[in-house]
Scaffold this active site. Sequence first.
Site, PDB file in Angstrom:
ATOM      1  N   HIS A  18       0.750  -1.319  -0.018  1.00 50.69           N
ATOM      2  CA  HIS A  18       0.067  -0.092  -0.120  1.00 50.69           C
ATOM      3  C   HIS A  18       0.871   1.390  -0.051  1.00 50.69           C
ATOM      4  O   HIS A  18       0.352   2.200  -0.478  1.00 50.69           O
ATOM      5  CB  HIS A  18      -0.798  -0.086   1.192  1.00 50.69           C
ATOM      6  CG  HIS A  18      -2.164   0.331   1.068  1.00 50.69           C
ATOM      7  ND1 HIS A  18      -3.057   0.214  -0.214  1.00 50.69           N
ATOM      8  CD2 HIS A  18      -3.280   0.771   1.853  1.00 50.69           C
ATOM      9  CE1 HIS A  18      -4.115   0.593  -0.118  1.00 50.69           C
ATOM     10  NE2 HIS A  18      -4.413   0.900   1.005  1.00 50.69           N
ATOM     11  N   ASN A  70      -7.331   5.778   2.819  1.00 52.76           N
ATOM     12  CA  ASN A  70      -8.499   6.072   2.549  1.00 52.76           C
ATOM     13  C   ASN A  70      -9.042   7.393   2.849  1.00 52.76           C
ATOM     14  O   ASN A  70     -10.340   7.918   2.255  1.00 52.76           O
ATOM     15  CB  ASN A  70      -9.438   5.054   3.461  1.00 52.76           C
ATOM     16  CG  ASN A  70      -9.319   3.478   2.950  1.00 52.76           C
ATOM     17  OD1 ASN A  70      -8.472   3.336   1.883  1.00 52.76           O
ATOM     18  ND2 ASN A  70      -9.513   2.540   3.707  1.00 52.76           N
ATOM     19  N   ASP A  95      -0.958   2.149  -5.487  1.00 46.94           N
ATOM     20  CA  ASP A  95      -1.010   0.731  -5.968  1.00 46.94           C
ATOM     21  C   ASP A  95      -2.131   0.462  -6.657  1.00 46.94           C
ATOM     22  O   ASP A  95      -2.845   1.094  -6.660  1.00 46.94           O
ATOM     23  CB  ASP A  95      -0.794  -0.082  -4.478  1.00 46.94           C
ATOM     24  CG  ASP A  95      -1.911   0.277  -3.706  1.00 46.94           C
ATOM     25  OD1 ASP A  95      -2.572   1.382  -3.765  1.00 46.94           O
ATOM     26  OD2 ASP A  95      -2.457  -0.781  -3.050  1.00 46.94           O
ATOM     27  N   ASN A 116     -10.074   3.057  -2.450  1.00 51.62           N
ATOM     28  CA  ASN A 116     -10.686   4.156  -1.645  1.00 51.62           C
ATOM     29  C   ASN A 116      -9.644   5.219  -1.491  1.00 51.62           C
ATOM     30  O   ASN A 116     -10.252   6.451  -1.151  1.00 51.62           O
ATOM     31  CB  ASN A 116     -10.864   3.654  -0.224  1.00 51.62           C
ATOM     32  CG  ASN A 116     -11.685   2.576  -0.293  1.00 51.62           C
ATOM     33  OD1 ASN A 116     -12.806   2.668  -0.842  1.00 51.62           O
ATOM     34  ND2 ASN A 116     -11.773   1.430   0.767  1.00 51.62           N
TER      35      ASN A 116
END
Length: 179
Positions: A18, A70, A95, A116
């Site tokens: 991430h 997010n 990513d 997100n």
Amino acid sequence: MLICGLGNPGEKYAHTRHNIGFAVIDVLAARYNVHYWKNEAGCQVSTINITNASGQSQKIILAKPWDFMNTSGGPLCKLARAHNITADQILVIHDEIDLEDEHIRFRTGGGLNAHNGLRSIADKLGTRDFMRLQCGISRPPGRMTVANYVLKELKGVSLTNFYIEAEAAADKVEELIHL
């Protein structure tokens, strides 16, 4: 121009899929001898100057939203507004599970692919018309959830490949900004 790498703050997430966006920003910062970061609008920020293909000097803002993936749209939007940067002048590095490991793809606009972080940015900017550099991480193996997959700490060969991909993505960013 604003180049934003997506990731999650803190050492716990530093070596996870991430955080490829943060890793690419770190590679660029090292290449341009960035030694100073400041906190601005909820982001870690530094500025580099490049000379584009036509010989003009261009200021580039490197940013890492210091919020979780997010909710990264809020800090990124505040930073862009503070510098009068429009959505079409923003490159987001992130990513992408729908792209094979170590593959890199550039695109402008388009869908959010259930990402997100991208959704947060699109919501806050009010548009999907920003540039993206997608760093492939492939889909999780077996029945592993996407969340566990992207947040799993990388080690050994996987970590080495993560850094190789970050270098390749930084090469692509340099190619794009020197046009």
